[in-house]
Design a protein around this motif. Structure first.
Motif, PDB file in Angstrom:
ATOM      1  N   VAL A   1       0.876  -1.179   0.000  1.00 47.62           N
ATOM      2  CA  VAL A   1       0.000   0.000   0.000  1.00 47.62           C
ATOM      3  C   VAL A   1       0.908   1.221   0.000  1.00 47.62           C
ATOM      4  O   VAL A   1       1.807   1.336   0.833  1.00 47.62           O
ATOM      5  CB  VAL A   1      -0.925   0.009   1.247  1.00 47.62           C
ATOM      6  N   PHE A   2       0.653   2.130  -0.956  1.00 49.11           N
ATOM      7  CA  PHE A   2       1.548   3.272  -1.144  1.00 49.11           C
ATOM      8  C   PHE A   2       0.988   4.529  -0.487  1.00 49.11           C
ATOM      9  O   PHE A   2      -0.210   4.650  -0.260  1.00 49.11           O
ATOM     10  CB  PHE A   2       1.737   3.541  -2.645  1.00 49.11           C
ATOM     11  N   GLN A   3       1.897   5.475  -0.295  1.00 51.52           N
ATOM     12  CA  GLN A   3       1.523   6.782   0.252  1.00 51.52           C
ATOM     13  C   GLN A   3       0.474   7.453  -0.647  1.00 51.52           C
ATOM     14  O   GLN A   3      -0.451   8.088  -0.182  1.00 51.52           O
ATOM     15  CB  GLN A   3       2.807   7.600   0.276  1.00 51.52           C
ATOM     16  N   SER A   4       0.639   7.282  -1.963  1.00 50.97           N
ATOM     17  CA  SER A   4      -0.176   8.054  -2.907  1.00 50.97           C
ATOM     18  C   SER A   4      -1.321   7.237  -3.521  1.00 50.97           C
ATOM     19  O   SER A   4      -1.761   7.529  -4.624  1.00 50.97           O
ATOM     20  CB  SER A   4       0.728   8.589  -4.005  1.00 50.97           C
TER      21      SER A   4
ATOM     22  N   GLN B   1     -10.679   8.028   2.423  1.00 52.03           N
ATOM     23  CA  GLN B   1     -11.463   6.956   1.775  1.00 52.03           C
ATOM     24  C   GLN B   1     -10.656   6.308   0.661  1.00 52.03           C
ATOM     25  O   GLN B   1     -10.658   5.085   0.505  1.00 52.03           O
ATOM     26  CB  GLN B   1     -12.769   7.537   1.217  1.00 52.03           C
ATOM     27  N   LYS B   2      -9.918   7.133  -0.102  1.00 48.05           N
ATOM     28  CA  LYS B   2      -9.086   6.570  -1.187  1.00 48.05           C
ATOM     29  C   LYS B   2      -8.077   5.581  -0.611  1.00 48.05           C
ATOM     30  O   LYS B   2      -7.847   4.508  -1.160  1.00 48.05           O
ATOM     31  CB  LYS B   2      -8.311   7.690  -1.901  1.00 48.05           C
ATOM     32  N   GLN B   3      -7.470   5.965   0.511  1.00 46.64           N
ATOM     33  CA  GLN B   3      -6.467   5.065   1.068  1.00 46.64           C
ATOM     34  C   GLN B   3      -7.111   3.796   1.605  1.00 46.64           C
ATOM     35  O   GLN B   3      -6.528   2.717   1.534  1.00 46.64           O
ATOM     36  CB  GLN B   3      -5.635   5.792   2.155  1.00 46.64           C
TER      37      GLN B   3
ATOM     38  N   ALA C   1      -8.173  -1.960   0.728  1.00 43.84           N
ATOM     39  CA  ALA C   1      -9.133  -3.005   0.325  1.00 43.84           C
ATOM     40  C   ALA C   1      -8.647  -3.692  -0.943  1.00 43.84           C
ATOM     41  O   ALA C   1      -8.733  -4.919  -1.071  1.00 43.84           O
ATOM     42  CB  ALA C   1     -10.514  -2.380   0.106  1.00 43.84           C
ATOM     43  N   ARG C   2      -8.129  -2.906  -1.875  1.00 45.42           N
ATOM     44  CA  ARG C   2      -7.642  -3.495  -3.135  1.00 45.42           C
ATOM     45  C   ARG C   2      -6.497  -4.468  -2.855  1.00 45.42           C
ATOM     46  O   ARG C   2      -6.390  -5.535  -3.443  1.00 45.42           O
ATOM     47  CB  ARG C   2      -7.168  -2.377  -4.068  1.00 45.42           C
TER      48      ARG C   2
END
Ligand SMILES: Nc1ncnc2c1ncn2[C@@H]1O[C@H](COP(=O)(O)OP(=O)(O)OP(=O)(O)O)[C@@H](O)[C@H]1O
Length: 363
Positions: A82-85, A141-143, A148-149
């Motif tokens: 999982v990335f920062q961006s 929410q994006k993170q 989740a992805r």
């Protein structure tokens, strides 16, 4: 599970990782902390081969990561990052962002992938956003979608590279809450983070990286309370958060305030900030004081040098309830002072704990 021996990484003349050795066992949650530029992200990127290590060896469940014949996509599926961006696909819906990997890389049927992805979205609290596009979501929410992805690929290990660094302070806690939940469920995780209070309470091991090495490692208690080496001590002293447990209505307010003053001094906070911080803490404690007859209050003051923010966190067990709710207060005097001094006020119920987080307004 992961075994790293004498791993090194150089970029031209620059040696970023000198000699890293580490063994990670199933279910461990390891936080990696340290000053900027000490190779924390590079280390994670070398682990899942986004960067090619320059030397040493690294194996996951016996699979040699540096063997040219190893199946890199398979390794990345088992050890997902999982990335920062966030790195979400903006032209795909939230659900499609989750299903694309399982369908294309794991060969899963669409129906099954969608059903599983919806379950994962529920787990991160975003089931109702399944048909939204990433641009319609907040950073937090994006993170959570990115996490989740990552889960949709059914990884055995998750690598988090500063998952909250790109977020507004108000959105940090929702993402950390999801990671906490994964830790509780036994997920093996390596987390590069600047959130020290979080690193302290979520991990079972903390690595302090400096000089291209794991300079010091230990339990959160050892690293945050009794660092042995000079550089670790200096780093911890700079960023350490303040913790105070209040267990009686007759607690020594003066002693606590003196400790807060000392903490502010170590963080070199301006006088006005100290004054506002003390006032805010006092008002918060005043409102929460009735609880002390039956339970304890845990006060944390977390200063983030990077974001220049000060968060005050008050936690107590017991019945669900936000004491800052206007309807519960006899008058609004204290609350008005708090609202005036705070940039954000947040209440959450996390693992049977009531948590009020207040972000001090910047001067
Ligand atoms: N692709 C690259 N080419 C050249 N130098 C790089 C590359 N990637 C990273 N570096 C350098 O490697 C060093 C370590 O970077 P890295 O991002 O791993 O540090 P970090 O500890 O994660 O820092 P931060 O906490 O600020 O993210 C830095 O000096 C950086 O400039």
């Amino acid at each position: 599970m992961i075994k790293v021996h004498h791993l090194s990484k150089t970029y031209g003349d620059l040696t970023v990782l000198k000699d890293i050795s580490l063994t990670v066992t199933k279910g461990e949650v390891i936080s990696i902390i340290g000053p900027s530029g000490t190779g924390k992200s590079t280390f994670l990127r070398c682990l899942n081969l986004l960067e090619q290590p320059s030397g040493g060896s690294s194996t996951v469940d016996g699979i040699d990561l540096l063997d040219k014949k190893s199946d890199v996509p398979k390794i990345r599926q088992r050890m997902n990052m999982v990335f920062q961006s966030f790195n979400l696909f903006s032209h795909l819906t939230v659900l499609e962002n989750l299903t694309i990997g399982p369908i294309k890389l794991l060969g899963m049927q669409r129906g099954e992938a969608e059903q599983k992805s919806l379950e994962i979205l529920k787990l991160v609290g975003l089931a109702e956003k399944a048909d939204s596009f990433p641009d319609e979501l907040s950073g937090g929410q994006k993170q959570r979608v990115a996490i989740a992805r990552c889960l949709a690929m059914n990884p055995e290990i998750i690598l988090f590279d500063e998952p909250t660094s790109a977020l507004d302070p108000t959105m940090v806690s929702e993402v950390l809450a999801v990671i906490r939940r994964l830790a509780k469920d036994g997920m093996t995780m390596l987390i590069v983070t600047h959130e020290m209070a979080f690193a302290r309470d979520v991990s079972n091991r903390v690595l302090y990286m400096d000089e291209g090495l794991i300079y010091e490692e230990g339990t959160p208690q050892q690293i945050f309370e009794q660092p042995q080496k000079e550089k670790t001590r200096a780093f911890i002293n700079r960023i350490r958060s303040f913790n105070y447990r209040i267990s009686s209505p007759d607690y020594d307010l003066y002693a606590m305030n003196a400790e807060i003053e000392q903490f502010c001094e170590r963080q070199i906070l301006p006088r006005k900030t100290r004054h506002n911080l003390l006032l805010l803490v006092e008002e918060l404690l005043q409102i929460h004081n009735p609880l002390l007859a039956t339970t304890t209050l845990d006060l944390t003051i977390a200063y983030s040098e990077k974001k220049e923010t000060i968060e005050i966190i008050l936690e107590h067990q017991g019945e669900t309830g936000n004491l800052l709710d206007k309807k519960r207060l006899p008058d609004e005097l204290g609350l008005n002072i708090i609202t005036h001094l705070a940039q954000e006020i947040d209440y959450q119920r996390v693992d049977a704990t009531n948590r009020v987080t207040v972000l001090l307004k910047k001067d």
